[in-house]
Each structure stands twice: as C-alpha cells, then as structure tokens.
Write a protein that holds these residues in place. Structure first.
Motif, PDB file in Angstrom:
ATOM      1  N   TYR A 163       0.985  -0.884  -0.159  1.00 54.50           N
ATOM      2  CA  TYR A 163       0.265   0.312  -0.114  1.00 54.50           C
ATOM      3  C   TYR A 163       0.717   1.134   0.011  1.00 54.50           C
ATOM      4  CZ  TYR A 163      -2.750   4.095   1.992  1.00 54.50           C
ATOM      5  OH  TYR A 163      -3.906   4.564   1.809  1.00 54.50           O
ATOM      6  N   VAL A 164       0.686   1.616  -1.315  1.00 52.19           N
ATOM      7  CA  VAL A 164       2.034   2.989  -1.065  1.00 52.19           C
ATOM      8  C   VAL A 164       1.122   4.524  -0.947  1.00 52.19           C
ATOM      9  CG1 VAL A 164       3.044   4.661  -2.441  1.00 52.19           C
ATOM     10  CG2 VAL A 164       3.154   2.203  -3.429  1.00 52.19           C
ATOM     11  N   ILE A 165       1.817   4.889   0.256  1.00 53.65           N
ATOM     12  CA  ILE A 165       0.779   5.567   0.985  1.00 53.65           C
ATOM     13  C   ILE A 165       1.812   7.010   0.253  1.00 53.65           C
ATOM     14  CG2 ILE A 165       1.371   7.203   3.776  1.00 53.65           C
ATOM     15  CD1 ILE A 165       1.740   4.328   4.296  1.00 53.65           C
ATOM     16  N   GLU A 166       2.909   7.211   0.004  1.00 56.46           N
ATOM     17  CA  GLU A 166       3.202   8.413  -0.401  1.00 56.46           C
ATOM     18  C   GLU A 166       4.482   8.150  -1.716  1.00 56.46           C
ATOM     19  OE1 GLU A 166       6.098  10.758   2.270  1.00 56.46           O
ATOM     20  OE2 GLU A 166       6.299  12.393   0.094  1.00 56.46           O
ATOM     21  N   LYS A 209      -0.322 -18.844 -14.246  1.00 51.56           N
ATOM     22  CA  LYS A 209      -1.416 -19.049 -14.203  1.00 51.56           C
ATOM     23  C   LYS A 209      -3.008 -19.543 -15.267  1.00 51.56           C
ATOM     24  CE  LYS A 209      -0.463 -16.897 -10.090  1.00 51.56           C
ATOM     25  NZ  LYS A 209       0.169 -17.527  -8.974  1.00 51.56           N
ATOM     26  N   SER A 210      -2.107 -19.723 -15.923  1.00 49.69           N
ATOM     27  CA  SER A 210      -3.095 -20.412 -17.195  1.00 49.69           C
ATOM     28  C   SER A 210      -3.224 -21.667 -17.251  1.00 49.69           C
ATOM     29  CB  SER A 210      -2.493 -19.761 -18.733  1.00 49.69           C
ATOM     30  OG  SER A 210      -1.154 -20.807 -19.326  1.00 49.69           O
ATOM     31  N   THR A 211      -1.914 -22.342 -16.046  1.00 46.86           N
ATOM     32  CA  THR A 211      -2.117 -23.567 -16.277  1.00 46.86           C
ATOM     33  C   THR A 211      -3.120 -24.818 -15.026  1.00 46.86           C
ATOM     34  OG1 THR A 211      -0.060 -24.034 -14.582  1.00 46.86           O
ATOM     35  CG2 THR A 211       0.334 -23.845 -16.645  1.00 46.86           C
ATOM     36  N   GLU A 212      -3.968 -25.790 -14.624  1.00 46.20           N
ATOM     37  CA  GLU A 212      -4.898 -26.212 -14.080  1.00 46.20           C
ATOM     38  C   GLU A 212      -3.146 -26.822 -12.743  1.00 46.20           C
ATOM     39  OE1 GLU A 212      -6.570 -29.746 -15.150  1.00 46.20           O
ATOM     40  OE2 GLU A 212      -7.243 -29.920 -12.971  1.00 46.20           O
ATOM     41  N   TRP A 239      -3.146 -23.675 -11.121  1.00 44.19           N
ATOM     42  CA  TRP A 239      -4.044 -23.234 -10.248  1.00 44.19           C
ATOM     43  C   TRP A 239      -4.450 -24.179  -8.402  1.00 44.19           C
ATOM     44  CZ3 TRP A 239      -8.652 -26.444  -9.871  1.00 44.19           C
ATOM     45  CH2 TRP A 239      -9.701 -26.252  -8.985  1.00 44.19           C
ATOM     46  N   VAL A 286      -3.832 -23.147  -4.751  1.00 45.47           N
ATOM     47  CA  VAL A 286      -5.382 -23.564  -4.065  1.00 45.47           C
ATOM     48  C   VAL A 286      -5.164 -24.784  -3.050  1.00 45.47           C
ATOM     49  CG1 VAL A 286      -7.570 -24.710  -4.059  1.00 45.47           C
ATOM     50  CG2 VAL A 286      -6.958 -23.623  -5.555  1.00 45.47           C
ATOM     51  N   ARG A 312       8.490  -1.887 -18.683  1.00 43.87           N
ATOM     52  CA  ARG A 312       7.940  -2.283 -18.758  1.00 43.87           C
ATOM     53  C   ARG A 312       7.364  -1.559 -19.793  1.00 43.87           C
ATOM     54  NH1 ARG A 312       2.888  -2.657 -14.216  1.00 43.87           N
ATOM     55  NH2 ARG A 312       4.368  -1.954 -13.522  1.00 43.87           N
ATOM     56  N   ASN A 313       8.294  -0.301 -19.177  1.00 43.61           N
ATOM     57  CA  ASN A 313       7.967   1.156 -20.017  1.00 43.61           C
ATOM     58  C   ASN A 313       9.476   1.869 -20.832  1.00 43.61           C
ATOM     59  OD1 ASN A 313       6.231   2.401 -18.013  1.00 43.61           O
ATOM     60  ND2 ASN A 313       7.420   1.789 -16.441  1.00 43.61           N
ATOM     61  N   GLU A 371      11.907   0.965 -14.243  1.00 42.11           N
ATOM     62  CA  GLU A 371      12.295   1.828 -12.922  1.00 42.11           C
ATOM     63  C   GLU A 371      12.877   1.323 -11.728  1.00 42.11           C
ATOM     64  OE1 GLU A 371       8.772   4.758 -12.123  1.00 42.11           O
ATOM     65  OE2 GLU A 371       8.938   3.193 -11.150  1.00 42.11           O
ATOM     66  N   ARG A 427       1.572  10.041  -5.921  1.00 39.62           N
ATOM     67  CA  ARG A 427       0.936  10.093  -4.855  1.00 39.62           C
ATOM     68  C   ARG A 427       1.782  11.352  -3.826  1.00 39.62           C
ATOM     69  NH1 ARG A 427      -3.107   6.229  -2.000  1.00 39.62           N
ATOM     70  NH2 ARG A 427      -2.265   7.133   0.163  1.00 39.62           N
ATOM     71  N   TRP A 456     -11.290 -20.354 -12.132  1.00 42.33           N
ATOM     72  CA  TRP A 456     -10.272 -20.904 -12.859  1.00 42.33           C
ATOM     73  C   TRP A 456     -10.280 -20.579 -14.863  1.00 42.33           C
ATOM     74  CZ3 TRP A 456      -8.165 -25.953 -15.031  1.00 42.33           C
ATOM     75  CH2 TRP A 456      -6.578 -25.294 -16.070  1.00 42.33           C
TER      76      TRP A 456
END
Lengths: 663, 663
Positions: free
Chosen positions: A50-53, A142-145, A148, A152, A191-192, A197, B54, B148
């Motif tokens: 949680y970025v406060i600042e 995350k796309s493989t059983e 998942w 879980v 990504r940019n 960054e 922020r 899923w």
C-alpha cells in the motif's frame, strides 16, 4: 562517470552512456512511504504494497559530486545522491522514507538480462520482476491446472518471476550493468518504453554502475564484483552424480547403474540423515548427522566408494528439528532466531517444527560450520551436499544483529553459502568438496561453488519444465555464477503429473552439456519412473554420461576460463555474437563455452530441433559432421541420444568434438 | 456541516460525526498522476495502475468555506475543497492531476454497506472494492475450478468485487453516507483500521455527505438523491414471468406451466428477435424487432395472451449487428460510436460484429427510444424486456460528447436506462411496462424500474450462486433500488456445471419472497434441467407462484412504501433493528418489508436453516405458527416448499401471513 547539468536538470553518464536524466518535469527520483503486507506460507510469499506516498523529487541542486533532491525549490532536501567512482550513494535526509523509485535511462531497442536466476524470461524487457528469494512455484503459469491446484492447496503456484535466486542487478544491450546494493524487497520494472524503474522498499546503500565495450568484458566485471567460484573438483569429471535416497539399497542400485555403463563420479543420498514419517510421506530428519539405521556402516562405505573413485554427497539446510540432538545444544547456546517473546522461533514444516540457526550471530555461524558441516559432514567423509532452504528465513523473527528480518530475508542465501564455504575452507577442501544451492542473492557467487536450478516440475512445461533450466543457467551465469546444473528429470511431481521416459532422456541430453550431471529421484520416487527401472532410459543415461566424460578436457578448460575471467560455462549466444541481435532473445539454446552450441529438445514428441545459428561462424553438427553457415535458422534431427549440438568450425577442440560422433 | 480548525489542521463533521480530519502529519488528501492499463475482453476487464505520483497534501489553508491544499507552506495550491451545504466541491489547480485519494474518518467498530450491487460481501469493511461496471465474473472465487477455467478460457472468472452495477456510494453504521460524484474508475478501500480511502482516477466533481439519526432515514435520503422507481405494474402480481426461448413452442410450453397450477403474469421470450447460429451455439439476432420466422404471428399472439391476463416481454441491448436492417440506418445517421479513424466502431461479440449506439448523442438516444423501443417493442405489444449489456461500452471508442470513453463507461448503464425509460414514458406506460437491467451506476435508480441480479452460476457456490442474489438485493436496495429479482435457477452453465432440481426449487423459494418472480432457461437450455421437464420441480414451482400471488397485497403495500419513502422491498435486518449489532453482517437472510423475515436455503443438501432472529420482536414461523423470541439463533426445518420465513408478531398483515400455511 560524467555529471552534466542542463535545462534545470542533469544527465549522469558512464562511458558515454546515459544512466540518469533529470528534468523538473521528468524527474529521475521518487520517494515516499509504503506499508507492505507480506504473508509467508512454507517459503511462498503473498506480498502486497500500500503506497502511502510517492513524491517526485522534481528539484535537484548540484554541488560538486552531490545532488540534493527535494520536491520543489526551497523545500527540505529529502535525498542526496553522491556520485563517487562508479557508484551513486544514497543519503536520505528524511528518516520516514521507506520507498525509493529510481528511473534509469533506456534507449530503444534495449534488451535487459540478469535479475539473478530467472527461470521464465532471459530477456526481461517488457515485464516486472520482484526481487525476493522464495520457493520458485509449482507450475509458475496461472493458465495451467497444476499452477491453479498448487495455489489452491498450498499457495505455491508461483509466477514467472518467482525464483530461489533473485539479484537486483541487470545488464543491457547497451553494454552497461546496474546493481542495486540493498537486501530489501525491490522490483525491477522493465515495462516502460521510456525508462526502467527500480523500486526499493528501503533507502538503498548505493547503485553500482558498470560499462564495457563488450559483453564478455561486462560479465567479467560483474564476476569480479560479486565473487568468483573455484575451479571444479577433479573428481566431478568422472561422470554423473547419482541421486538415490533409498537407504542402504542406494549402494546396491548404484552398482546397477555402473554395470549398465553409467560413468559415475558421486553418489548423492539426501536421506543420509534418516527419515521422518509424516502423513504426507517420508521426510528427511533435519538433524545433520549420519543415520545408522538407514545407512549402517556408512562411514566405511564412503571410504570404499572413494577408493573406487566415487564420492559421497549428502544434504543439509539451516534448520534443526526440535526432536533432534542438535536442537537443545543450539538452543542452550542461543543460536536460534527468536520470536516476539524472545523464545526460539519455531517454524512448522508440516508435522514437525524447527528452529532456524541465526547466521547473523557469528558464534552461531561458526558453530554450524564447525560442529555440523565440519565434523558431521566433512570429517565423516562427505564430498558435497545440497545446501537447501536458503530462501526460507521467516520475516517475523528477531535476529542477533538487530536488523529487521524483512531486510535479512534476501541476505540469507549468501550468509548460508558463506557458512558452507567456511566449513569447506576450514578443512582445506575448497575446490574439492562441492555443495550446491538453489537459493542465492548478491554475493552468493563468492561462496557457492555450484548452483542448481531448483525444483522444476517433472514435465516439459514452458514455465516450470526442462526449458526453464536454460534460462536459469544463462541469467545467473551473466552475473558471475559460472556453474549451474539441475535435477535430471525434474523434481516436483504433484497432482498426478509424473515423469516420462522421454523427459528423463531429454533432460539427460541437456545435462551432459552442463558442468555437472546429477540425477534426482524427485519428490515422489515411488510414483515416478526412475532411471534404473527402464533399460532404455538407463542405457541412454549411460551414453550421456559417456558424452559428459568425453567432454571433460573441454569442461576443464571452461572451468579454468571461468576462474580466470569470470565467464560462465553456459552462455547466452549473444555473449560471443554481440553484433548479431537475433541472438539477444534466445533462451532455449546456449553456448557451452565459446565453441559448443547446445539446443536441447525441450518439448514432448519432438524428434528434431529448429534453432538459430549465430552469424560469423560456421557450425558443425557433432553427430553428422554436417557444416552449417551461421546467421540462419536450421533444423536438425534430434533422435534420443543425439541432441542438437554443434561446434564452432575452427575450434581448438575440434578433434575432441568430432570424437563425440564415435561414442 | 461543521469545519473546525485545530493543531495546524481541521476536522470536518456532519451532524456531529467526523468525516475528514487533517493534520500535516496525517493528511486527508493525496493527489498525483497514474497511467492505467485497461484491457477489455467481452465485458471483462484487466485493469492495472502505474502510480507515477502520490503526493500527500500536508498543508491546508482555510479561508471561509474553502480549504486550499498544497504539499507544504508556500507551495502552489494543488486542490481547493469547498464546503457547501452537504457537499465537498473539488477544484484542482493543477491540470496534471488524474489521481485523487481521500481518507475519510472511520471509528471502530464501523460497518460499511453499499457500493452499488455487491454480490459477495454486504459488509464491505476489511476489503477493497473497485467501482467499474463489467461482467460479473463466472465463479468469482479464484480458489474454484470454474473460476480458473473461466479465467483461462475467457478472462471471465472475476472476483468478489466484480459487478454489473457498482456505485461509488457507501453508508456506515455511524448513520452517515458518502457519495462520490464521478464516473471515473474509483476504488473504495475499507481495509484500514484508521481510515477509509477513496481513490478516484480523475478529479471528482464533489463528495456528497448524508447523515441521519436512523438507517431508515438515511436510506430514504439516498433514495431521494438518486431517484425513485414507480410502483410495480399491477399485472406483475398475477404470478411469475416465465422465461422461455423456444420459438413458437414457447407458447405451447407456457400452457403446460399453467395447467400445472403455475400462476403466470408474463411470458418472456428473449428470442423474439430471432436467432443467429454460431459455432458456440444459437445467439440472439441483435436487431431489435419481432422475427416472423421464429415467432409467426407474434403480434396477434401477444394480444391473445394479454386478453388472458398475461403480458409478453422481450429483450434488447444497445448494440446493432452489422447484418441487420437497423445498422445501416443508424450508421447513415451517424448514431454509432466511432473508432480512431472516425468509422463506426465495431465490437466483436463472437462471430458477429456490432455497432454501439452512442447515447451521448441526444439524436441517437431519441432515435433508439422512438424507432426501436417505441415502435418495434412497445407499439408491437411488449410489456417489458431485459435491457441488457449496459456495462459494455468499450473504452477505446470516440463519443459524440467528446468525453473520454473511460469516463463514460461507468455512466453508460444510467444513459441506457434513461433511453429505455424515455421510450416507456413516451407511450405513457411508466409503471406498466417493466424493463429490467443488471447494469447500473449512480442515477440508474431514477430510470430503471427493476434490477435483476445478473448471471449467477447454476449452483450453490458462495460467490456466484443463489446466495449472492441476496447480497445484491440488499446492497443495491440501500442505495435506492427498491426492486430486485433474479433468474430462477441461475444462468451460467459452463464446464459441465448444470442445474439440479434442488437448485431450481431453492431458488424458486427465495424468488417467491422478492418483488418479481421470473424464470430463465439459462445460457444452455438443452444441457440443463428446465422447470417443465420435471413434475416435482414444476409442482413445487407452481406452489411458490401461489405463495407469491398470495402475498400480493403485502407486496403492493411495500411498493407503495417504496414510492413514498424509498425503502426497498428487500432489506438488511439492521435496517429495522439498528440497536441489534448482530444483524449488521447478516447477508443470507433479509427482511421482506418490515414484517417478513426470509432465510432461504442456499446450500445443497440442507433441509433446515439456522438463522438469527433480531432482538425486540417475536417472530412467527409461517408454516408451523411456532413463535420465537428475537435476539437468538434458531434452527427450523426447511423442507422443499417451506423455506424458513417468519412474520413479525403483531404485524398488520398477520392474517395474510397466517394464510400461507393453508396454501
């Protein structure tokens, strides 16, 4: 480095390559505060910030080598960056800052590599990579059983960035490298299009910069910075290390391997410490000494093996189970990390609790090195071991050095490596005793003689199978880890996913062209095919160990080269073909030294390999002798036992390589 | 409202309840910049924010009713908040700001409700809720296999916060409500113990505050603010609306329902427009007029039905398929949203493309209301319809009003509702023609006479089954949506998940105690049990329609009460039992009006219900007549046909309720 002011801002360069550019409207530095949630479950982490600042430090005042940053003219200085040699030193004037974001220059097209041991992506451009040592994940997609189900049932599915060995260091196609000196959680965000960054959950000590005219030089610089491994022990060249955990039956089975023509350098029995029976199945007994019940007369057997040219290897990790004899000794001496009440912090590993030896306490480290590894292991006759679980430091324990465990978590693998290395050194066995780790972080290079690629699933999957071992070897190799190897056949068998004969054979083919061949029975030996259960697989494995042994003279040369220059044994193609940009993203083939190109089959059902041969050399297919021009895609047959391997025409090892076809 | 300065800061209160507290070290306002990634796939969104800045606005200068915020004394003012009546008006002095975070006071223990139509959690405390209209998700629980599979195959698994109808409005147990007037993406974050945080991806117009001495008064205020629905049409009380999409065979099947004793008020045939055959199966033909092939002589049949006391309902959405006759007319008139090249933006709905009618263009709205809904539907004889797909505005189209589609996306449901309402009004049929929507946003209350709870899976699952309908009804009801109903038996059947007889029966039992009973054949009628295929289910359904009809006098009173006061038909228990805090988190039972308490069985295999009866009244079990004291947990038998329903002892409808036992 060169600091040039302009337009109310500045540009910092190293050898003509811009590293930071700062303007009030596009600042290079942001600081602030965050409040993280970090939940650990058996080495897997659920992390949310949680970025406060996050304040842009738009105003920069330069005086000499120091740059004072603030949010605006006249506002208090929040951070001073000082340029010294090739370092950017951080000095926060505001003690509340616990988040730093630094934007670094990128110039398109730029490829980015490193980040420790990255299993999914060699070229990190376009993605975001948290730097936090953890379990690598099961499935990691995350796309493989399987992912998942692992998520879980055990919060353990992981993702592309999960790794046992992160390192906040990257190098780019601009022939520069950037290292962030911190053990805090950090994130490399590529990504940019306009900037890279780096996010750090602390004020880092410094940023270190490297520049070179060639990739080879750059990798050499990084190896000098982070440490260099000793040359490989001579005994390793004798063949494969056979992993068996079958009690004294392991010795009998070893004979079957040898009888089938398998070249053997070592027998690795992680169950040398005995077993504990839980409802999940057999686990090792985490008290690090030989177990007479499971291995009667082991000490003598180790001697006999050694006389026969075969070393014995075991297993150790930094935990001690509460019901073993070492626990009360360590507890009485105050060697364990403690909980909030000052008692020994107990970690639940699934029906058994352990204390974690506090390696920030020099006395505890020395005790573990001498009494456990030194006396129980080296003096007993072990020539190596898996040094496991460096990534497991819980983040809620209290440590002897008083530093927050969240800041020591990433430091742990290197501390753990150092304890092992010191024990080895105390017996003058550096370069002979061989321990191997999956966990790592900055500086592990100086202590750990061999990486192992972690716990792949027993399959051909894109993000957790055979192919990921190559990415792991190549990325870690660029940061000064010369030696990498893996569990032949993979390790993790869950949810009905089991090894096939094909998988073991393809994995063996790759392993023959790595510094160390080592088999593993996997996490569920009885459910999975073992090499010695199938004559075809055993025969194939024997052949690949013969290939490995045949290449020993070449590997010895690579080992010497690594010791001299820091170049890894396994290398991305671009390391030697920098003018051929097609090579910059290849991660399913590698150079083994400068003269061999290895393209293992890493998908099921394939009997040929398509691959790219780099420009500027001609390449000879080792099995057929066929010569190919570089600079083109080629396809070659890759039947079992004949992986797609080429040697560089004109290599000084030509005779040796040509001899492979006659094995 | 009261603005009180102190300690370099201020406290803003409404009727003695603190709303904002500001100190330099704990500011209430943060602003900055973000760069979002929003990917839409068939109504499902993948959204990620990169927060560039922020900044805490630590310095607040008050002059009169205006508060000027800056990062520090002497720094430029970035935002001015003006307190006017019960509003906080926002005026950004920095045009670069596109992210605002406002921290609002919370006082433990505080319960928080609202947020539009929330399907998973009625009490939102402890969680984070993005406000973005979208598909609701299939499964909505990352631990389930259905979720899923939906994620992997269609990016459609969703999560607890996904809803067709978000609304940035919450009310709390402090008897206050907070509404954010914006259509931008926003997030309500109730995870923190010390504050609530509202995040808005734009500078909002204003925050509106409400305070009351009772929950009933508070809900009444919200209903007055957002709009109030007309009373229910009289014809609805005649029984259930039977959903069939079987072409002219629907009429035959309707007779079977009636012959079995089912009370029927309407026949709903979404396939009235005809079908399109795709490789996924039959889809509706998205050109909104009666289809003679599928429904020969429909107009006369509608008349006949009506003479028999049964209304006919259809289906419409804001899209027009390219191969229908309406498309070229709308395109020629320039009524469609356009793409980056100025051409009609085409949206792929799976083997067919559509244009989206641009409701920011008054001429397009008027045309759709008059020519499509007015002439093709109302004049043709339809008495209602599902007004679908209000949540689908693509975020990359250009709109007539020139506003970014990302800012219009959330506004779309209300615009769509208004088009429907105006069409109805143009024929003087307000309060008679009944359309129903799943999509919603602020202000939909003024136009949409009936919500439907969206596309539940055909199961008893916690986050996508029967139980979610209750949470949806209660949360939306608190914000002025008096009428809610659902697809009896659920809608979404995927991956082999199909309806059971038990599910249909339990759903019917709940639906009998809601303003409208309506069945649905689901997305895969042929794979799923239909009410008229099983005599037991049909008989049970008939009984529940009789219960519904029996309660008509009570429902009429509730409808009048809704029109007079804004109180919804279905109410959380706390609405009338505010001193009983045990009621504050109950979401699997509800008050139906003030005098009935309904606790449907929402899990499979249950033949009894445990529930809590609120303190201060005695409760009579409708089927047995047994009287229970409030303020305690009770368990009652709940065999099929006799759901756990109680009436308040002393109710003026006692005779009516007592009569249920004799049905």
């Amino acid at each position: 480095m060169n600091l040039e002011t302009s337009d109310n801002g500045f540009t910092l360069s190293i050898e003509g390559r811009a590293i930071l550019t700062h303007r009030p409207e596009s600042p290079c530095l942001f600081v602030g505060k965050g409040h993280e949630r970090m939940d650990m479950y058996r080495g897997n982490f659920d992390i949310e910030d949680y970025v406060i600042e996050r304040s842009p430090l738009t105003h920069a005042e330069i005086s000499g080598n120091a740059i004072a940053f603030s949010t605006a003219p006249g506002q208090p200085t929040r951070v001073v960056l000082t340029i010294k040699d090739n370092h950017i030193l951080f000095d926060a004037k505001d003690p509340a800052i616990n988040r730093v974001w630094l934007r670094l220059v990128t110039e398109e097209p730029e490829h980015v590599w490193g980040g420790g041991e990255q299993m999914s992506y060699l070229d990190m451009r376009g993605r975001r990579f948290p730097m936090w040592t953890s379990e690598p994940g099961v499935g990691r997609d995350k796309s493989t059983e399987i992912t998942w189900k692992a998520d879980v049932t055990g919060k353990s599915g992981g993702d592309y960035y999960n790794t046992n060995y992160p390192q906040p260091t990257y190098l780019t196609s601009r022939r520069i490298a950037v290292h962030v000196e911190t053990t805090a959680y950090s994130v490399f965000d590529f990504r940019n299009a306009d900037f890279h960054e780096v996010e750090i959950w602390a004020v880092p000590e410094r940023i270190e910069l490297f520049a070179a005219s060639t990739f080879v030089d750059l990798v050499g610089q990084l190896s000098s910075r982070f440490g260099r491994q000793p040359i490989l022990p001579d005994w390793v060249y004798g063949g494969a290390i056979i992993g068996l955990k079958d009690g004294e039956n392991s010795f009998t089975r070893l004979e079957k391997f040898r009888a089938a023509g398998v070249k053997v350098s070592g027998l690795w029995c992680e169950d040398w410490v005995g077993l504990r029976h839980t409802s999940f199945g057999a686990r090792l007994f985490w008290d690090w000494q030989a177990n007479e019940q499971r291995y009667p007369g082991l000490k003598d057997k180790i001697k006999d093996l050694r006389d026969d040219g075969i070393r014995f290897l075991g297993y150790v990790n930094p935990y001690l189970c509460v019901d073993g004899p070492l626990f009360p000794i360590a507890e009485a001496a105050g060697y364990f990390a403690t909980d909030s009440e000052g008692k020994t912090a107990l970690v639940d590993f699934g029906e058994f609790d352990c204390g974690v030896v506090d390696f920030t306490n020099p006395a505890a480290s020395a005790w573990f090195a001498e009494e456990v590894i030194g006396k129980n292991m080296l003096d007993y006759g072990l020539s190596g071991w898996m040094a496991d679980f460096g990534e497991y430091l819980p983040i809620d324990v209290n440590l002897s050095n008083g530093i927050d465990a969240k800041l020591m978590h990433n430091a742990w693998p290197t501390l753990w490596a150092e304890v092992n290395a010191k024990a080895v050194e105390s017996r003058n066995l550096t370069g002979d005793a061989l321990f191997f780790m999956r966990a790592g972080f900055t500086g592990v290079q100086a202590h750990c003689p061999l990486l192992w690629g972690g716990d792949q699933s027993v399959d051909f999957s894109r993000h957790d199978g055979l192919v990921t071992v190559m990415s792991g070897a190549l990325s870690s190799g660029l940061l000064g880890n010369a030696y990498h190897h893996s569990d032949i056949g993979g390790y993790t068998s869950l949810f009905g996913n089991v090894r096939t004969a094909e998988l073991i054979m393809r994995w063996s083919e790759m392993a023959a062209f790595t510094p160390v061949m080592r088999s593993h029975e996997g996490n569920r030996p009885k459910d999975n095919l073992q090499i010695d259960q199938d004559p075809e697989v055993l025969g194939h494995f024997a052949r690949m160990t013969q290939v490995y042994v045949h290449l020993a003279p070449y590997l010895k040369a690579l080992s010497q080269e690594a010791a001299d220059t820091g170049l890894p044994a396994q290398r991305p193609l671009f390391l030697h073909y920098e003018s051929d940009v097609t090579t910059y993203t290849i991660q399913d083939a590698y150079l083994y030294g400068a003269d061999l190109l290895v393209a293992p089959v890493w998908q099921a059902g394939e009997l040929a390999r398509n691959l790219y041969l780099p420009k500027g050399d001609c390449w000879v297919h080792v099995w057929s002798g066929e010569v190919f021009d570089g600079g083109a895609d080629v396809s070659v047959a890759a039947p079992f036992g004949k992986p797609a391997v080429f040697y560089r025409q004109g290599s000084s090892f030509t005779d040796l390589f040509a001899g492979l076809a006659h094995l």
